[in-house]
Design an enzyme around this catalytic site. Structure first.
Site, PDB file in Angstrom:
ATOM      1  N   GLY A 186       0.833  -1.186   0.000  1.00  0.00           N
ATOM      2  CA  GLY A 186       0.000   0.000   0.000  1.00  0.00           C
ATOM      3  C   GLY A 186       0.872   1.242   0.000  1.00  0.00           C
ATOM      4  N   LYS A 187       0.320   2.363  -0.375  1.00  0.00           N
ATOM      5  CA  LYS A 187       1.047   3.629  -0.324  1.00  0.00           C
ATOM      6  C   LYS A 187       0.041   4.758  -0.409  1.00  0.00           C
ATOM      7  CE  LYS A 187       5.516   4.774  -0.240  1.00  0.00           C
ATOM      8  NZ  LYS A 187       6.546   4.033   0.492  1.00  0.00           N
TER       9      LYS A 187
END
Length: 425
Positions: free
Chosen positions: A114-115
């Site tokens: 994720g980011k």
């Protein structure tokens, strides 16, 4: 990308998403994997786009845009940083979330990628404004994050205090203290000892192992580190402690060089004392471009992305490049270095100490039991050596670059999990 250093020209640099997809396709060519699985991995599961209103100290209101890209969670909760930077975008977050999927997989951690972040310049905000922005961002992401769902961490423009605010806001919304919603927190509220220095420490561990792999003596190895921030300084100091000869380091203002070796403990990092690197009494000063081309055994680009490009790859004199920053080598430069037989140890392995100790922090939060610093160091050493061994095996068996070997390890693990779980409905 985290830490300090001059921005590269980047004329041959692709976006993070384009690069991540290229690397996926290149790895897929070396792995017997269903092409439908590869197609699924080209796309994130979802990308959240939210408005983050902020009331400034002067009473004015501004609405910023926030993002959270969730690439894949087949092996566990999404995991990756939250950054505050004016150039944060959906596409950037998508590409970086893919990198996090590979990084977690190559380390064999039970996380996906994720980011996220907010398109804002944090340097233009007061302390109170950053707190209000973070708390509102946590509210906007409340439904898509959580200890078993998506676990953010610090990144460029954010820090342990940011994570403390985020955790507190989320906990207030949930009605119970939930330290495991983020990692990279201060230890006093559930953070792990050793988390801040972990990326740099893992860079040092991998450098040590790579030097040994090529039958060199670490005590006779010269090292240059571009970016004497959190990652670069911790890597340099660990290597110095282990006997390497760190001859050059830099921060955003430039580089210092001493062929006889620097006392890395005596050089303050950019965070400890801005501008201190260039103020150190060294025989020679260089630019951030020149440090990359020094005649050394090991080059560690630990500043920003896209600093090793097609424009300077032919001038790199180091025999070994260990990526401390995320994406410091462009796709074109990677091919040039490979043709020149310059070994490049990729970021998804070298600087993975950060997400690895984040995993340790997550475990400590779940079990409500804090580890000692010695245990963190021992566990990190063990995890890094295991990952190094897995990548080394693929490097030797498939006769590919170190980067491709790391991606083969990661893709094989993610693809196997995808195939085992199947596609529903």
């Amino acid at each position: 990308m985290p830490s300090n250093g001059d921005e590269a020209d980047g004329s041959d640099a692709d976006s993070a998403l384009v690069t991540a997809r290229r690397q996926l396709e290149r790895a897929a060519a070396h792995v017997d994997v269903d092409e439908n699985v590869v197609e699924r991995l080209r796309h994130p599961t979802r990308v959240e786009r939210v408005s983050v209103p902020l009331k400034h100290d002067d009473g004015s209101l501004e609405v910023y845009t926030g993002y959270r890209a969730q690439h894949d969670d087949v092996r566990g909760p999404y995991k990756g940083g939250l950054r505050y930077h004016p150039e944060v975008s959906a596409e950037e977050c998508m590409g970086l979330s893919m990198w996090m999927t590979w990084k977690c997989a190559v380390m064999d951690l039970p996380f996906g990628g994720g980011k996220g972040g907010v398109a804002v310049n944090p340097k233009e905000l007061s302390h109170k404004e950053r707190e209000r922005l973070t708390r509102r961002f946590a509210e906007e992401l409340r439904d898509v994050v959580g200890p078993k769902q998506d676990v953010p961490a610090p990144d460029m423009g954010t820090d342990a205090q940011t994570m403390a605010w985020f955790m507190d806001a989320y906990s207030m919304q949930q009605g119970e203290t939930t330290p495991g919603v983020v990692t990279g927190k201060p230890p006093v509220i559930g953070g792990s000892y050793g988390r801040e220095e972990a990326p740099g420490r893992s860079v040092a561990i991998v450098t040590r192992e790579a030097v040994d792999y090529y039958d060199r003596d670490l005590s006779e190895t010269t090292v240059a580190v571009q970016g004497f921030g959190s990652v670069g300084a911790n890597a340099a100091r660990a290597l110095d402690d282990w006997g390497a000869n760190v001859v050059a380091v830099s921060d955003v203002n430039g580089a210092i060089h001493d062929p006889d070796g620097l006392d890395t403990e005596a050089v303050a990092t950019h965070e400890e004392e801005p501008g201190a690197v260039m103020g150190y009494d060294a025989p020679e000063t260089l630019s951030n471009e020149e440090i990359l081309e020094l005649d050394v055994d090991v080059l560690i680009p630990a500043a920003v992305g896209n600093v090793v490009t097609a424009g300077n790859a032919h001038q790199i004199q180091a025999d070994l490049v260990v990526e401390g920053a995320n994406g410091p080598t462009t796709f074109a430069a990677d091919e040039i270095l490979a043709d020149r037989d310059v070994a490049v140890i990729p970021d998804i392995l070298a600087n993975a100490g950060g997400v690895t100790v984040s995993y340790f922090e997550w475990l400590q939060d779940i079990n409500r039991r804090q580890w000692t610093l010695d245990r963190v160091h021992e566990e990190l050493e063990s995890q890094m050596l295991s990952a190094w061994g897995d990548v080394r095996t693929q490097y030797e068996e498939k006769d590919v670059t170190w980067r491709n070997a790391a991606y083969v390890v990661a893709l094989r693990r993610v693809a196997e999990a995808k195939s085992t779980r199947g596609l529903w409905p």
